[in-house]
Scaffold this active site. Structure first.
Site, PDB file in Angstrom:
ATOM      1  N   LYS A 238       0.874  -1.177   0.000  1.00 22.50           N
ATOM      2  CA  LYS A 238       0.000   0.000   0.000  1.00 22.50           C
ATOM      3  C   LYS A 238       0.907   1.222   0.000  1.00 22.50           C
ATOM      4  O   LYS A 238       1.973   1.211   0.592  1.00 22.50           O
ATOM      5  CB  LYS A 238      -0.863   0.016   1.261  1.00 22.50           C
ATOM      6  CG  LYS A 238      -1.939  -1.044   1.291  1.00 22.50           C
ATOM      7  CD  LYS A 238      -2.838  -0.880   2.510  1.00 22.50           C
ATOM      8  CE  LYS A 238      -3.806  -2.042   2.647  1.00 22.50           C
ATOM      9  NZ  LYS A 238      -4.781  -2.129   1.548  1.00 22.50           N
ATOM     10  N   ARG A 312      -9.306 -12.451   1.861  1.00 23.88           N
ATOM     11  CA  ARG A 312     -10.055 -13.591   1.300  1.00 23.88           C
ATOM     12  C   ARG A 312      -9.228 -14.871   1.353  1.00 23.88           C
ATOM     13  O   ARG A 312      -9.771 -15.962   1.467  1.00 23.88           O
ATOM     14  CB  ARG A 312     -10.503 -13.254  -0.131  1.00 23.88           C
ATOM     15  CG  ARG A 312      -9.365 -12.979  -1.079  1.00 23.88           C
ATOM     16  CD  ARG A 312      -9.818 -12.283  -2.354  1.00 23.88           C
ATOM     17  NE  ARG A 312     -10.046 -10.845  -2.142  1.00 23.88           N
ATOM     18  CZ  ARG A 312     -10.442 -10.008  -3.095  1.00 23.88           C
ATOM     19  NH1 ARG A 312     -10.688 -10.454  -4.314  1.00 23.88           N
ATOM     20  NH2 ARG A 312     -10.622  -8.730  -2.832  1.00 23.88           N
TER      21      ARG A 312
HETATM   22  N1  BES Z   1      -7.749  -4.441   4.339  1.00 25.13           N
HETATM   23  C1  BES Z   1      -7.970  -4.060   3.005  1.00 25.13           C
HETATM   24  C2  BES Z   1      -9.329  -3.414   2.776  1.00 25.13           C
HETATM   25  C3  BES Z   1      -9.574  -2.113   3.472  1.00 25.13           C
HETATM   26  C4  BES Z   1      -9.403  -0.921   2.798  1.00 25.13           C
HETATM   27  C5  BES Z   1     -10.035  -2.085   4.762  1.00 25.13           C
HETATM   28  C6  BES Z   1      -9.669   0.277   3.426  1.00 25.13           C
HETATM   29  C7  BES Z   1     -10.310  -0.883   5.387  1.00 25.13           C
HETATM   30  C8  BES Z   1     -10.121   0.292   4.724  1.00 25.13           C
HETATM   31  C9  BES Z   1      -7.862  -5.268   2.087  1.00 25.13           C
HETATM   32  O1  BES Z   1      -6.988  -6.260   2.494  1.00 25.13           O
HETATM   33  C10 BES Z   1      -7.387  -4.775   0.774  1.00 25.13           C
HETATM   34  O2  BES Z   1      -6.276  -4.338   0.716  1.00 25.13           O
HETATM   35  N2  BES Z   1      -8.231  -4.854  -0.250  1.00 25.13           N
HETATM   36  C11 BES Z   1      -7.905  -4.409  -1.541  1.00 25.13           C
HETATM   37  C12 BES Z   1      -8.342  -5.477  -2.521  1.00 25.13           C
HETATM   38  C13 BES Z   1      -7.779  -5.303  -3.895  1.00 25.13           C
HETATM   39  C14 BES Z   1      -6.295  -5.505  -3.886  1.00 25.13           C
HETATM   40  C15 BES Z   1      -8.451  -6.294  -4.797  1.00 25.13           C
HETATM   41  C16 BES Z   1      -8.624  -3.088  -1.798  1.00 25.13           C
HETATM   42  O3  BES Z   1      -9.761  -2.908  -1.325  1.00 25.13           O
HETATM   43  O4  BES Z   1      -8.041  -2.229  -2.422  1.00 25.13           O
HETATM   44 MG    MG Z   2      -5.028  -5.931   1.830  1.00 28.87          MG
END
Ligand code: BES
Ligand code: MG
Ligand code: ZN
Length: 459
Positions: A238, A312
């Site tokens: 991130k 997931r």
């Molecule tokens: N933990 C995150 C999702 C999240 C985002 C939670 C903002 C709380 C606030 C999750 O693991 C994630 O990174 N999801 C990605 C999925 C994508 C890579 C398909 C996302 O939502 O960008």
């Molecule tokens: Mg993630």
């Protein structure tokens, strides 16, 4: 002699000395309730709309305000609630008021050098007839506060190696049994999603099972909660903004743990198991990599398209385990996708899966304040998860409907004989300002929702 503060509700007379407010009320046909504190108008509620959530919010803001002003105690008479909220049941109104009061004064002070907290105490009088509601309100607030504490904690303190012990301690000497699976046992159980995601972390992953059974004849409800103690994204790192809130990426597991606490405390007549996969998602030379393939115990192979879609991958192990435990109902809950926040905002979580069950879940949330709204699992998008060389990929080939494709991914791991719901709580995990019974930071979303759902389905 100390002066006593009272909470009073009134319909009119006491707004005489507030002409603009009086005019406002006169210009509206509906009946209004005003809350007065030491002669000051504190809140106005349109009685027509008045629901338990408003009682919780009102109690929460009064508690925070009075605690901030260091007022030692305040008196609330049962009759005041009864008359002020004439459309509501007295017991449930008292329960909601206490719940809101306790949650509104919640503070997380572990890392403040001044840890002294001040909380105005609430003295209830004429409430002998609703003692059990008082107890229930307290139990609900304690459960949600427990979830909040877990979510607010930082990853150096709460991580895959320390978290299981926190859960074990919480349920020690209760009717719930805690089992911790880690190390070799995780390998024997082929929890390969959990093992892959945590490979870059300095902490060993864990899988915690908490079971509580008061009545074997009740349907077996299995709650699965995402426990990522920090989500850096891994190799698919991130970037950009402050990602401190990713300490709350174990919000699903906190919801499940809070629900178990409430169920245990209320001695609910249910048969429930909580499954909590716990990992930290870190980039490192050992990390799992995009392109890698994870072999799951149920035979499915998954291409890692993006290490940031880690939730997931660990929930899949939990869903497979729920099948081994012959779950009648499975509810998984996770801070799964940023996309759900775009779709539903920060006050409503998404619920996917069995459509009738999702409607029931929505009703339960409307009553208890953990709002959810049904989202579609469209078969047409399932093919977006196709992989060139594995059975499926952990990210969609299209940049749309991210919360739905995440739900579709999970669906592939749901045992055929179970009814299933998936809750995406990423949008609601934190509140960005103090309001009602929510302080800034972790909301503790889901503890009440899952506990009430489990009780409801076991009736
Ligand atoms: N933990 C995150 C999702 C999240 C985002 C939670 C903002 C709380 C606030 C999750 O693991 C994630 O990174 N999801 C990605 C999925 C994508 C890579 C398909 C996302 O939502 O960008
Ligand atoms: Mg993630
Ligand atoms: Zn995550």
């Amino acid at each position: 002699m100390t002066t006593k503060a009272y909470i009073t509700f009134s319909n009119n007379s006491l707004v005489e000395n507030d002409p603009p407010l009086k005019e406002f009320i006169q210009n509206h046909q509906e009946k209004f309730i005003t809350l007065l504190l030491d002669g000051n108008v504190y809140a106005i509620i349109k009685e027509k709309d008045c629901a338990y959530e408003e009682v919780r919010n009102m109690a929460g803001s009064i508690a925070r305000e009075l605690s901030g002003r260091k007022i030692p105690s305040v008196i609330l008479e049962g009759a005041v609630l009864e008359n002020g909220f004439s459309k509501l049941d007295k017991g449930r109104a008292v329960c909601a008021f206490i719940e809101g009061w306790e949650l509104g004064s919640y503070q997380f002070l572990t890392y403040k050098s001044d840890k002294k907290s001040f909380k105005t105490s609430l003295e209830l009088i004429d409430c002998e007839d609703v003692q059990s509601s008082i107890k229930e309100g307290e139990a609900r607030a304690k459960a949600v506060s427990f979830s909040r504490d877990l979510m607010n904690e930082i990853p150096s303190a709460l991580n895959p190696e320390t978290y299981p012990a926190v859960l074990e301690k919480e349920f020690k000497n209760t009717e719930a049994k805690v089992q911790i699976v880690r190390g070799k046992q995780l390998e024997e159980r082929q929890m390969n999603g959990v093992l892959a995601v945590c490979r870059g972390s300095k902490y060993e992953p864990a899988f915690v099972e908490i079971s509580y059974c008061r009545d074997k004849t009740k349907p077996h409800v299995v709650l699965v909660g995402k426990g990522v103690t920090f989500d850096t994204g891994g190799i698919s790192l991130k970037r950009g903004a402050d990602i401190s809130d990713m300490k709350m990426d174990m919000g699903g597991s906190a919801a499940v743990a809070g629900a178990m606490k409430l169920i245990v405390e209320m001695k609910a007549n249910v048969n429930v198991t909580a499954l909590i996969p716990i990992v930290e998602n870190m980039p490192d030379s050992q990390s799992f990599l995009p392109s890698e393939v994870i072999h799951y115990k149920n035979g499915l192979t998954v291409q890692v398209g993006n290490t940031d879609a880690e939730g997931r991958l660990i929930l899949a192990d939990g869903l497979i385990r729920a099948g081994e435990l012959k779950a009648d109902y499975i509810v998984d809950i996770a801070t799964l996708t940023g996309a759900i926040g775009n779709a539903l905002g920060s006050k409503i979580a998404g619920v996917f899966g069995d459509e009738e069950l999702a409607d029931e879940m929505k009703k339960i949330g409307r009553e208890n304040g953990d709002y959810v709204w049904p989202m579609p699992l469209v078969d047409a998008y399932d093919a977006y998860l196709n992989s060139d060389y594995a059975d499926l990929c952990n990210i969609s080939s299209k940049g749309e409907a991210g919360s739905i494709t995440a739900g579709l991914f999970l669906r592939r791991f749901v045992p055929k004989s179970s009814k299933w719901l998936h809750i995406d709580m990423a949008g609601v995990m934190a509140s960005n300002r103090a309001s009602g019974y929510y302080p800034k930071a972790a909301t503790g979303f889901g503890a009440r929702l899952l506990a009430d759902f489990t009780t409801h389905i076991s009736k």
